[in-house]
Design a protein around this motif. Structure first.
Motif, PDB file in Angstrom:
ATOM      1  N   ILE A  64       0.859  -1.194   0.053  1.00 39.35           N
ATOM      2  CA  ILE A  64      -0.114  -0.167   0.028  1.00 39.35           C
ATOM      3  C   ILE A  64       0.925   1.138  -0.130  1.00 39.35           C
ATOM      4  CG2 ILE A  64      -1.566   1.359   1.180  1.00 39.35           C
ATOM      5  CD1 ILE A  64      -2.600  -1.343   2.414  1.00 39.35           C
ATOM      6  N   PHE A  65       0.731   2.080  -0.798  1.00 39.95           N
ATOM      7  CA  PHE A  65       1.807   3.087  -1.162  1.00 39.95           C
ATOM      8  C   PHE A  65       1.240   4.355  -0.383  1.00 39.95           C
ATOM      9  CE2 PHE A  65       3.087   0.257  -4.528  1.00 39.95           C
ATOM     10  CZ  PHE A  65       4.646   0.918  -4.681  1.00 39.95           C
ATOM     11  N   GLN A  66       1.973   5.355  -0.551  1.00 44.35           N
ATOM     12  CA  GLN A  66       1.699   6.630   0.298  1.00 44.35           C
ATOM     13  C   GLN A  66       0.366   7.305  -0.146  1.00 44.35           C
ATOM     14  OE1 GLN A  66       4.420   6.090  -1.597  1.00 44.35           O
ATOM     15  NE2 GLN A  66       4.911   7.733  -2.872  1.00 44.35           N
ATOM     16  N   PHE A  67       0.217   8.054   0.790  1.00 44.57           N
ATOM     17  CA  PHE A  67      -1.251   8.881   0.727  1.00 44.57           C
ATOM     18  C   PHE A  67      -2.479   8.212   0.168  1.00 44.57           C
ATOM     19  CE2 PHE A  67       2.666  11.509  -0.477  1.00 44.57           C
ATOM     20  CZ  PHE A  67       2.420  12.283   0.791  1.00 44.57           C
ATOM     21  N   ASN A  68      -2.806   7.120   0.905  1.00 43.30           N
ATOM     22  CA  ASN A  68      -4.037   6.287   0.580  1.00 43.30           C
ATOM     23  C   ASN A  68      -4.966   6.564   1.892  1.00 43.30           C
ATOM     24  OD1 ASN A  68      -3.883   4.687  -1.723  1.00 43.30           O
ATOM     25  ND2 ASN A  68      -2.049   4.023  -1.120  1.00 43.30           N
ATOM     26  N   SER A  69      -6.190   6.346   1.367  1.00 44.05           N
ATOM     27  CA  SER A  69      -7.215   6.584   2.513  1.00 44.05           C
ATOM     28  C   SER A  69      -8.217   5.393   2.391  1.00 44.05           C
ATOM     29  CB  SER A  69      -8.275   7.858   2.432  1.00 44.05           C
ATOM     30  OG  SER A  69      -9.390   7.784   3.465  1.00 44.05           O
ATOM     31  N   LEU A  70      -7.958   4.414   3.484  1.00 46.55           N
ATOM     32  CA  LEU A  70      -8.794   3.357   3.462  1.00 46.55           C
ATOM     33  C   LEU A  70      -9.579   3.046   4.656  1.00 46.55           C
ATOM     34  CD1 LEU A  70      -5.822   0.801   2.277  1.00 46.55           C
ATOM     35  CD2 LEU A  70      -7.319   2.018   0.803  1.00 46.55           C
ATOM     36  N   GLY A  71     -11.201   2.693   4.352  1.00 48.93           N
ATOM     37  CA  GLY A  71     -11.797   2.434   5.487  1.00 48.93           C
ATOM     38  C   GLY A  71     -12.714   3.660   6.049  1.00 48.93           C
ATOM     39  N   ALA A  72     -12.508   4.749   5.284  1.00 42.19           N
ATOM     40  CA  ALA A  72     -13.420   5.802   5.714  1.00 42.19           C
ATOM     41  C   ALA A  72     -14.982   5.572   5.475  1.00 42.19           C
ATOM     42  CB  ALA A  72     -13.280   7.072   4.809  1.00 42.19           C
ATOM     43  N   ILE A  73     -15.860   6.342   6.085  1.00 41.57           N
ATOM     44  CA  ILE A  73     -17.173   6.019   6.043  1.00 41.57           C
ATOM     45  C   ILE A  73     -17.620   6.322   4.432  1.00 41.57           C
ATOM     46  CG2 ILE A  73     -17.366   6.821   8.377  1.00 41.57           C
ATOM     47  CD1 ILE A  73     -18.704   9.301   7.617  1.00 41.57           C
ATOM     48  N   PRO A  74     -18.819   5.604   4.068  1.00 37.88           N
ATOM     49  CA  PRO A  74     -19.289   5.932   2.781  1.00 37.88           C
ATOM     50  C   PRO A  74     -19.645   7.212   2.537  1.00 37.88           C
ATOM     51  CG  PRO A  74     -20.782   4.707   4.127  1.00 37.88           C
ATOM     52  CD  PRO A  74     -19.660   4.726   4.994  1.00 37.88           C
ATOM     53  N   GLN A  75     -19.547   7.660   1.250  1.00 39.50           N
ATOM     54  CA  GLN A  75     -20.065   8.976   0.881  1.00 39.50           C
ATOM     55  C   GLN A  75     -21.652   8.669   0.736  1.00 39.50           C
ATOM     56  OE1 GLN A  75     -17.607   9.734  -2.405  1.00 39.50           O
ATOM     57  NE2 GLN A  75     -15.965  10.283  -1.217  1.00 39.50           N
ATOM     58  N   ASP A  76     -22.396   8.512   1.523  1.00 36.74           N
ATOM     59  CA  ASP A  76     -23.682   8.116   1.585  1.00 36.74           C
ATOM     60  C   ASP A  76     -24.388   8.688   2.702  1.00 36.74           C
ATOM     61  OD1 ASP A  76     -26.342   6.788   1.572  1.00 36.74           O
ATOM     62  OD2 ASP A  76     -25.659   4.905   1.705  1.00 36.74           O
ATOM     63  N   LYS A  77     -25.403   9.841   2.491  1.00 36.25           N
ATOM     64  CA  LYS A  77     -26.146  10.643   3.450  1.00 36.25           C
ATOM     65  C   LYS A  77     -26.919   9.795   4.347  1.00 36.25           C
ATOM     66  CE  LYS A  77     -27.519  14.781   2.476  1.00 36.25           C
ATOM     67  NZ  LYS A  77     -28.286  15.776   1.364  1.00 36.25           N
ATOM     68  N   LYS A  78     -27.156   8.622   4.077  1.00 33.83           N
ATOM     69  CA  LYS A  78     -28.036   7.644   4.998  1.00 33.83           C
ATOM     70  C   LYS A  78     -27.207   6.976   5.876  1.00 33.83           C
ATOM     71  CE  LYS A  78     -29.606   5.098   1.543  1.00 33.83           C
ATOM     72  NZ  LYS A  78     -28.648   5.906   0.429  1.00 33.83           N
ATOM     73  N   TYR A  79     -25.875   6.992   5.709  1.00 32.61           N
ATOM     74  CA  TYR A  79     -25.143   6.354   6.658  1.00 32.61           C
ATOM     75  C   TYR A  79     -25.137   7.028   8.011  1.00 32.61           C
ATOM     76  CZ  TYR A  79     -21.040   4.221   8.910  1.00 32.61           C
ATOM     77  OH  TYR A  79     -20.107   3.557   9.734  1.00 32.61           O
ATOM     78  N   ALA A  80     -25.448   6.116   9.053  1.00 32.39           N
ATOM     79  CA  ALA A  80     -25.545   6.876  10.551  1.00 32.39           C
ATOM     80  C   ALA A  80     -24.485   6.106  11.379  1.00 32.39           C
ATOM     81  CB  ALA A  80     -26.967   6.578  10.960  1.00 32.39           C
ATOM     82  N   GLY A  81     -23.062   5.706  11.074  1.00 34.25           N
ATOM     83  CA  GLY A  81     -22.374   5.187  12.051  1.00 34.25           C
ATOM     84  C   GLY A  81     -22.589   3.584  12.148  1.00 34.25           C
ATOM     85  N   GLU A  82     -23.077   2.730  11.327  1.00 33.50           N
ATOM     86  CA  GLU A  82     -23.242   1.462  11.432  1.00 33.50           C
ATOM     87  C   GLU A  82     -21.554   0.666  11.119  1.00 33.50           C
ATOM     88  OE1 GLU A  82     -27.193   2.907   9.846  1.00 33.50           O
ATOM     89  OE2 GLU A  82     -24.937   3.269   9.415  1.00 33.50           O
ATOM     90  N   PRO A  83     -21.339  -0.317  11.853  1.00 35.43           N
ATOM     91  CA  PRO A  83     -20.074  -0.857  12.042  1.00 35.43           C
ATOM     92  C   PRO A  83     -19.966  -1.790  10.470  1.00 35.43           C
ATOM     93  CG  PRO A  83     -21.524  -2.191  13.268  1.00 35.43           C
ATOM     94  CD  PRO A  83     -22.426  -0.829  12.858  1.00 35.43           C
ATOM     95  N   CYS A  84     -20.044  -1.009   9.323  1.00 36.73           N
ATOM     96  CA  CYS A  84     -19.763  -1.721   8.032  1.00 36.73           C
ATOM     97  C   CYS A  84     -18.299  -1.777   7.902  1.00 36.73           C
ATOM     98  CB  CYS A  84     -20.612  -0.880   7.138  1.00 36.73           C
ATOM     99  SG  CYS A  84     -21.905  -0.592   7.209  1.00 36.73           S
ATOM    100  N   GLU A  85     -17.823  -2.676   7.021  1.00 36.17           N
ATOM    101  CA  GLU A  85     -16.575  -3.120   6.770  1.00 36.17           C
ATOM    102  C   GLU A  85     -15.793  -2.886   5.432  1.00 36.17           C
ATOM    103  OE1 GLU A  85     -15.700  -7.240   8.500  1.00 36.17           O
ATOM    104  OE2 GLU A  85     -17.824  -7.335   8.458  1.00 36.17           O
ATOM    105  N   LEU A  86     -14.545  -2.602   5.488  1.00 38.45           N
ATOM    106  CA  LEU A  86     -13.809  -2.760   4.078  1.00 38.45           C
ATOM    107  C   LEU A  86     -12.703  -3.926   4.412  1.00 38.45           C
ATOM    108  CD1 LEU A  86     -12.304  -2.009   1.615  1.00 38.45           C
ATOM    109  CD2 LEU A  86     -10.796  -0.753   3.142  1.00 38.45           C
ATOM    110  N   VAL A  87     -12.966  -5.017   3.451  1.00 38.14           N
ATOM    111  CA  VAL A  87     -12.205  -6.169   3.621  1.00 38.14           C
ATOM    112  C   VAL A  87     -11.161  -6.343   2.354  1.00 38.14           C
ATOM    113  CG1 VAL A  87     -11.832  -8.777   3.859  1.00 38.14           C
ATOM    114  CG2 VAL A  87     -13.826  -7.434   5.040  1.00 38.14           C
TER     115      VAL A  87
END
Length: 270
Positions: A64-87
């Motif tokens: 994984i090279f420099q300057f990556n953002s992995l696992g941030a919350i979705p760009q979805d206005k409906k998202y309310a903090g649920e414990p969803c995942e990135l695998v």
């Protein structure tokens, strides 16, 4: 000049939450931030200035090279903090400035990347994308939410994929393609919106497809794009190909299954 490190492989300026689970062989570059719900497998190397957060699991031997953002919350206005995942699986290369978001509660809740993928700079994977194995995403490929990408897919630079679109195994897009419809297996496309141009014959040869299997793929292309058939008529004709090309049974099954799941509203790239 010597550089102080906190633990072997973790730079002194990296901020790794004590609750994060990192294999002892993981290396972490300067100024990278890793959150409490992150797990990273053996042999993975993470460059400088990355942010890895959320419920993110990364497998073994990734680069994984420099300057990556992995696992941030979705760009979805409906998202309310649920414990969803990135695998993320094993053996992937993720170049600079990529953004992979976690899933959303409106789907399976998981954004998933398989194994041995080659992902170039500025690639975006929105929430709930499902990426297979051995893919290549060129610079600035952009996937909206819920996109499914099969094995061995190649996305040309600046490809943009609409939400819920599926890309079948061994398909390929040219640079600056815009996909609003499903791209069947083996198909090469180009344009805005994308149109089918040919099948990925050279890619199939490189992956060891026999002449008989490639002949069957050519016949699929003819049924889908050369004979003015409806999608259902083309599917019926493709099913019959195994009589002449028995070796291509897995390829026929994959194509017919893909077509059966295509919605009439979205259709396929034509």
């Amino acid at each position: 000049m010597s550089v102080e490190v906190v633990t072997p492989g973790i730079h002194a300026t990296a901020l790794v939450d004590p609750k994060a689970e990192l294999d002892t062989s993981v290396s972490v570059g300067p100024y990278t931030v890793i959150g409490p719900h992150v797990r990273i497998g053996a042999g993975t190397r993470i460059g400088a200035h990355c942010v890895i957060e959320g419920h993110t699991t990364i497998g073994q031997n990734n680069r994984i090279f420099q300057f990556n953002s992995l696992g941030a919350i979705p760009q979805d206005k409906k998202y309310a903090g649920e414990p969803c995942e990135l695998v993320i699986g094993d053996g992937n290369t993720i170049r600079e400035f990529c953004t992979f978001n976690i899933g959303s509660p409106g789907d399976a809740g998981v954004t998933r990347v398989g194994n041995d993928n080659w992902i170039m700079a500025y690639v975006h994977l929105a929430h709930d994308c499902q990426v297979g194995n051995h893919t290549i995403f060129a610079n600035n490929a952009q996937l909206a939410g819920h996109v499914q990408v099969g094995d061995w897919v190649i996305l040309g630079g600046f490809t943009v994929v609409h939400q819920f679109v599926r890309l079948g195994a061994h398909s390929m897009t040219a640079m600056c393609s815009l996909l609003f419809a499903d791209l069947p297996p083996f198909v090469m496309c180009q344009g805005q919106p994308a149109e089918a141009r040919s099948m990925n014959f050279e890619g199939l040869r490189r992956r060891g497809f026999s002449p008989d299997r490639i002949a069957a793929v050519k016949a699929m292309h003819k049924a889908l794009y050369r004979e003015d058939l409806t999608l259902e008529q083309a599917r019926t004709q493709i099913v019959a190909l195994v009589e002449k090309h028995p070796e291509a049974q897995p390829d026929v099954d994959m194509m017919t299954a893909f077509l059966a799941q295509t919605s009439p509203q979205r259709g396929i790239v034509r």
